[in-house]
Scaffold this motif. Sequence first.
Motif, PDB file in Angstrom:
ATOM      1  N   HIS A 122       0.486  -1.362   0.007  1.00 30.02           N
ATOM      2  CA  HIS A 122       0.141  -0.195   0.091  1.00 30.02           C
ATOM      3  C   HIS A 122       0.577   1.268   0.260  1.00 30.02           C
ATOM      4  O   HIS A 122       2.426   1.291   0.307  1.00 30.02           O
ATOM      5  CB  HIS A 122      -0.977   0.536   1.106  1.00 30.02           C
ATOM      6  N   ASP A 129      -3.055   2.024  -3.630  1.00 27.39           N
ATOM      7  CA  ASP A 129      -4.052   1.985  -3.348  1.00 27.39           C
ATOM      8  C   ASP A 129      -5.224   1.459  -2.854  1.00 27.39           C
ATOM      9  O   ASP A 129      -4.727  -0.213  -3.898  1.00 27.39           O
ATOM     10  CB  ASP A 129      -5.407   3.084  -3.723  1.00 27.39           C
ATOM     11  N   SER A 130      -5.750   0.532  -2.315  1.00 24.13           N
ATOM     12  CA  SER A 130      -7.078  -0.445  -1.616  1.00 24.13           C
ATOM     13  C   SER A 130      -7.164  -1.095  -3.285  1.00 24.13           C
ATOM     14  O   SER A 130      -7.660  -2.063  -3.025  1.00 24.13           O
ATOM     15  CB  SER A 130      -7.751  -0.042  -0.810  1.00 24.13           C
ATOM     16  N   SER A 137     -11.737   4.963  -1.135  1.00 25.21           N
ATOM     17  CA  SER A 137     -12.634   6.141  -1.277  1.00 25.21           C
ATOM     18  C   SER A 137     -11.756   6.009  -2.859  1.00 25.21           C
ATOM     19  O   SER A 137     -12.646   7.333  -3.420  1.00 25.21           O
ATOM     20  CB  SER A 137     -10.865   6.274  -0.938  1.00 25.21           C
ATOM     21  N   HIS A 155      -6.874  13.399   1.683  1.00 27.80           N
ATOM     22  CA  HIS A 155      -8.158  12.181   1.543  1.00 27.80           C
ATOM     23  C   HIS A 155      -9.506  12.477   2.219  1.00 27.80           C
ATOM     24  O   HIS A 155      -9.657  12.943   3.150  1.00 27.80           O
ATOM     25  CB  HIS A 155      -7.034  11.074   2.327  1.00 27.80           C
ATOM     26  N   GLU A 201     -11.330  10.489   4.219  1.00 24.75           N
ATOM     27  CA  GLU A 201     -11.478  10.202   5.127  1.00 24.75           C
ATOM     28  C   GLU A 201     -10.627  11.196   6.352  1.00 24.75           C
ATOM     29  O   GLU A 201     -11.371  11.196   7.480  1.00 24.75           O
ATOM     30  CB  GLU A 201     -10.748   9.079   6.327  1.00 24.75           C
ATOM     31  N   THR A 211      -5.827   7.659  -2.069  1.00 30.18           N
ATOM     32  CA  THR A 211      -4.241   7.760  -2.465  1.00 30.18           C
ATOM     33  C   THR A 211      -3.441   7.437  -3.884  1.00 30.18           C
ATOM     34  O   THR A 211      -2.733   8.314  -4.164  1.00 30.18           O
ATOM     35  CB  THR A 211      -3.513   6.483  -1.379  1.00 30.18           C
TER      36      THR A 211
HETATM   37  P1  13P Z   1      -7.110   4.372  -0.413  1.00 33.05           P
HETATM   38  O1  13P Z   1      -7.710   3.544  -0.244  1.00 33.05           O
HETATM   39  O2  13P Z   1      -7.229   5.445  -0.857  1.00 33.05           O
HETATM   40  O3  13P Z   1      -5.396   3.519  -1.087  1.00 33.05           O
HETATM   41  O4  13P Z   1      -6.543   4.352   1.316  1.00 33.05           O
HETATM   42  C1  13P Z   1      -6.714   3.178   2.292  1.00 33.05           C
HETATM   43  C2  13P Z   1      -6.705   3.343   3.770  1.00 33.05           C
HETATM   44  O5  13P Z   1      -6.255   3.346   4.369  1.00 33.05           O
HETATM   45  C3  13P Z   1      -6.753   4.993   4.281  1.00 33.05           C
HETATM   46  O6  13P Z   1      -6.337   5.367   5.047  1.00 33.05           O
END
Ligand code: 13P
Length: 344
Positions: free
Chosen positions: A35, A51-52, A140, A210, A212, A238
């Motif tokens: 990551h 990213d995720s 995200s 971001h 979050e 990200t």
């Molecule tokens: P992303 O999917 O934007 O990489 O975010 C993952 C995450 O854990 C954010 O805190």
Amino acid sequence: MATASAFHSRDELVAELQADIKQLARKRNAVILAHNYERPEVQDVADFVGDSLGLSREAAKTSAAVIVFCGVHFMAETAAILSPTKTVLLPDLAAGCSLASTIDAKQLIAWKAEHPGAVVVSYVNTTAEVKAESDYCCTSGNAVEVVNSIAADKQILFLPDMFLGAHVRRMTKRENILVWMGECHVHAGIDPENIRLQRQLHPNAEFLIHPECGCSTSVLEAMSAGDIDADGVQILSTEGMIKRPALSDADEFIVATEVGILHRLRRENPSKRFHAANDRASCAYMKVTTLPKVRTALERLQHHITVPSATADRARRAIERMVAIGGNAKQPLSPIPDGVDPGE
Ligand code: 13P
Ligand code: SF4
């Protein structure tokens, strides 16, 4: 194999560990995924950093027999669900996530019972059991697209991040979204005061935020009041942040997310400058993965992450919807449209 010696510099030790890991990965037919928040030296040894959403897509399509997941537990679980025939390894089982811990399956079942017929959209930062109780997953990178794909008259239960939920409500202009009051301690700690200070220090910088982050709502309020130029604010995953500098005329960026992302931003954009919105915004869960632990994971094939098949089968449907929808990281993922009311 490398052995530690008092005469080795740190760079030499890192290079030796990375060479060992590459060799072991070849022997094990393993792919290493990392990551964007991982330690720089761990990112540098990975076959894919992202990213995720990007990591889930890589896990789903890899032909390797082993996936070494340098990220946190829910990410490795997602990979295990998408690739049930592969061996998914998490180098350190302590790699949890404070946001994923804010809701468990029992709590979600109770919430669903209060709102029969509602569609459940879970951020990927959740356990496999919570995903199994969800209709859609999102990251995200595609949360807005996922919600937009659901019929406008359907009530939505969005979980677990309240700041991402507020962002999704603003972007989709939907009133019928109920949001779980969870937060990530790292992103919640990036607050409006950090942003005020950074704006004073770097008045010409673009903001990369971001969704979050605890500051995202207040930045949009400042934008609406005319204090911040709307062109200078991007709410991004990200990976969206990684792509943004090449698309932007700005030379400087204030980066509101976990500080591990600065490594790739600086390496891939050497002529531009990047300032952390809060330089203490470091995720300890991401940093537990070190090169020696990655090497040990490959040597001992540990720690093998598995998800019971009944849970995995139910969770897979929601995850596959996530992997299929949106999230083109070549574009800013959620540009702020004209006329959006930021005052939520
Ligand atoms: P992303 O999917 O934007 O990489 O975010 C993952 C995450 O854990 C954010 O805190
Ligand atoms: Fe979880 Fe926050 Fe760490 Fe991301 S930064 S892995 S949301 S604790």
